[in-house]
Design an enzyme around this catalytic site. Structure first.
Site, PDB file in Angstrom:
ATOM      1  N   PHE A   1       0.813  -1.217   0.000  1.00  0.00           N
ATOM      2  CA  PHE A   1       0.000   0.000   0.000  1.00  0.00           C
ATOM      3  C   PHE A   1       0.846   1.267   0.000  1.00  0.00           C
ATOM      4  O   PHE A   1       0.382   2.341  -0.398  1.00  0.00           O
ATOM      5  CB  PHE A   1      -0.964  -0.006   1.196  1.00  0.00           C
ATOM      6  CG  PHE A   1      -0.357   0.394   2.510  1.00  0.00           C
ATOM      7  CD1 PHE A   1      -0.542   1.671   3.014  1.00  0.00           C
ATOM      8  CD2 PHE A   1       0.373  -0.511   3.269  1.00  0.00           C
ATOM      9  CE1 PHE A   1      -0.003   2.040   4.241  1.00  0.00           C
ATOM     10  CE2 PHE A   1       0.908  -0.157   4.489  1.00  0.00           C
ATOM     11  CZ  PHE A   1       0.724   1.127   4.981  1.00  0.00           C
ATOM     12  N   LYS A   2       2.107   1.157   0.413  1.00  0.00           N
ATOM     13  CA  LYS A   2       2.974   2.333   0.455  1.00  0.00           C
ATOM     14  C   LYS A   2       3.172   2.945  -0.937  1.00  0.00           C
ATOM     15  O   LYS A   2       3.505   4.124  -1.064  1.00  0.00           O
ATOM     16  CB  LYS A   2       4.337   1.963   1.049  1.00  0.00           C
ATOM     17  CG  LYS A   2       4.289   1.252   2.400  1.00  0.00           C
ATOM     18  CD  LYS A   2       3.816   2.153   3.506  1.00  0.00           C
ATOM     19  CE  LYS A   2       3.694   1.438   4.832  1.00  0.00           C
ATOM     20  NZ  LYS A   2       4.963   1.139   5.477  1.00  0.00           N
ATOM     21  N   ASP A   3       2.973   2.151  -1.995  1.00  0.00           N
ATOM     22  CA  ASP A   3       3.137   2.672  -3.353  1.00  0.00           C
ATOM     23  C   ASP A   3       2.174   3.811  -3.655  1.00  0.00           C
ATOM     24  O   ASP A   3       2.498   4.712  -4.432  1.00  0.00           O
ATOM     25  CB  ASP A   3       2.934   1.561  -4.381  1.00  0.00           C
ATOM     26  CG  ASP A   3       4.083   0.560  -4.425  1.00  0.00           C
ATOM     27  OD1 ASP A   3       5.238   0.988  -4.273  1.00  0.00           O
ATOM     28  OD2 ASP A   3       3.814  -0.640  -4.593  1.00  0.00           O
TER      29      ASP A   3
ATOM     30  N   THR B   1       7.867   0.419   3.384  1.00  0.00           N
ATOM     31  CA  THR B   1       8.132   1.818   3.044  1.00  0.00           C
ATOM     32  C   THR B   1       9.425   1.945   2.254  1.00  0.00           C
ATOM     33  O   THR B   1       9.504   2.711   1.288  1.00  0.00           O
ATOM     34  CB  THR B   1       8.218   2.679   4.320  1.00  0.00           C
ATOM     35  OG1 THR B   1       6.934   2.730   4.938  1.00  0.00           O
ATOM     36  CG2 THR B   1       8.663   4.097   3.999  1.00  0.00           C
TER      37      THR B   1
END
Length: 465
Positions: free
Chosen positions: A111-113, A144
């Site tokens: 999800f950090k993308d 991250t």
């Protein structure tokens, strides 16, 4: 739009300056002076927008004209052009009114993308305009780091140094970071845990004297406001997809550093009808203990099957406390001082507000494995361990079966093959096509002792001219 510190002693900044500053001079985190609010009719009018179009609607008020409309749209379009799924954040149903929001369709499968592809392009734009070079220093518990490196590897005005806890991230997570062989990318395996990495980054922002004149640190951790801002979007995207604003929705969020669920809180505050926000933790359960028992005390960190959540100092919780304490910077400063001694206690009014906003649940390794196994047997859908924790927390705390419950899938299961095999799956989940050769790629990283001077000397010696 101006941005203020949670500790109330730093000057307010505009959008571009707050992106480059990260941590405030007083040690606080920046937040907007006020949040945009969208009417129900305005949200309803967005029902046919694609992800990039919706992202512009959410992000533009925070930028407040500092970046021209066409340029901001181009930055957003470029940021999500690297995602493997046309839906960007697709939903998959796993039960009655129970949905998985797949946030792992970006280039590093996490999800950090969503935030770091955007932040990398945003930094490139701002630094090119200012003809400025900076040093990125970040800490990662696994995801991250690779997302930040992928987002910033092509930035000509950036040297990036990422600290990860040596031997405490999955092999896939490590290889994603250390196989990027670029002159401006430096991976540091710190002999400590994630909290040690994060503490070192925060201390470095407080005293940047180890950098040469004309250079400054920029944050890619979720202390950087752009990270939170970009994550608000997928709450609106998922909610609208399932009928908002005409019906309420709920979210369960695997939570470590509190940034992702804080973005959910902001989506609610900005007008998305969110009925329930679930804080899902592993055995490193300081946030669950805080909400359920007003126990925000430090305990020894446990190395779990969900390493991205092996965090005891949740940086973004300070932003939430600022909201719970009616933006009283002096009170937040005192709370943070209390926590340095190992414990903080919330006043009853603040705790009551927190309990109205959030449910919470702790899920251990054994239950995590059984959830992965049960869901696969019943649906043939494979969860990563973090997502399994979010799903179990949702099922345990859910208040209404008529309200859609959306569980955030924060990583692709192929990033955690050991956990998947322990859950009874004989075959390791395959990496997506673009990453099939990951384990044959050249690897480069430096193991450094847990000593801030050693790390500062390394950074100073490895910056580009």
């Amino acid at each position: 739009m101006k941005y203020i510190s949670t500790r109330g002693e730093s000057p307010s900044l505009n959008f571009e300056d707050v992106i480059l500053t990260g941590l405030a001079e007083d040690g606080g985190l920046y937040l907007p002076e006020k949040f945009p609010e969208f009417s129900q009719s305005e949200i309803a009018s967005w029902s046919n927008l694609n992800y990039q179009e919706l992202a512009y609607k959410i992000i533009a008020p925070f930028v407040d004209g500092e970046i021209p409309k066409a340029d901001l749209k181009a930055i957003i379009e470029k940021s999500y052009s690297t995602f493997r799924h046309d839906g960007i954040a697709p939903l998959v149903q796993t039960g009655h009114n129970e949905w998985i929001l797949e946030l792992f369709q970006g280039p590093t499968l996490a999800f950090k993308d969503f935030a770091l592809q955007f932040l990398g392009n945003l930094l490139d734009y701002i630094l090119d305009k200012r003809q400025q070079k900076v040093v990125i220093m970040g800490a990662t518990s696994g995801d991250t780091g690779s997302a930040a490196i992928e987002g910033c590897r092509q930035c000509e005005n950036v040297d990036i140094f990422i600290l990860h806890p040596h031997g405490r991230v999955s092999d896939v997570q490590r290889k994603q970071m250390t196989s990027v062989i670029e002159k401006n990318v430096h991976n540091i395996a710190l002999q400590g845990n994630f909290d040690d990495c994060q503490k070192m980054v925060k201390s470095s922002f407080a005293d940047q004297s180890f950098l040469p004149d004309g250079r400054q640190l920029v944050a890619v951790n979720s202390i950087n406001w752009a990270r939170i801002m970009a994550q608000i979007v997928y709450y609106f995207y998922a909610g609208i997809s399932l009928g908002a604003p005409h019906r309420a929705v709920s979210f369960s969020v695997p939570t470590g550093n509190f940034g992702d669920i804080f973005a959910g809180y902001l989506a609610k505050r900005m007008g998305l009808p969110i009925e329930q926000l679930v804080i899902a933790t592993n055995d490193n359960d300081i946030l669950h203990r805080c909400i359920s028992a007003n126990d925000h005390s430090m305990k020894p960190l446990i190395h779990s099957l969900s390493p991205s959540m092996d965090i005891m100092v949740s940086s973004n919780f300070e932003r939430m406390l600022f909201e719970l304490y009616d933006r009283d910077g002096a009170a937040i400063k005192q709370l943070m001082e209390d926590f340095k001694s190992g414990e903080m206690v919330l006043k009853e009014e603040a705790l009551s507000k927190a309990r109205q906003l959030f449910s919470s649940c702790r899920v251990g390794d054994e239950k995590t494995l059984s959830v992965i196994q049960d869901v696969f047997e019943n649906t043939e859908y494979l969860l990563d361990p973090h997502t399994a924790i979010g799903l179990q927390a949702a099922r345990k705390t859910r208040r209404s079966m008529t309200t859609p419950m959306i569980c955030l899938a924060t990583a692709h299961p192929a990033k955690f093959p050991e956990a998947v095999k322990k859950a009874g799956q004989a075959k390791e989940p395959a990496l997506p096509h673009h990453m099939r050769d990951l384990f044959s790629r050249e690897e480069k990283f430096d193991v450094l002792e847990n000593d801030i001077k050693v790390v500062h000397d390394f950074i100073a010696a490895n910056m580009s001219a």
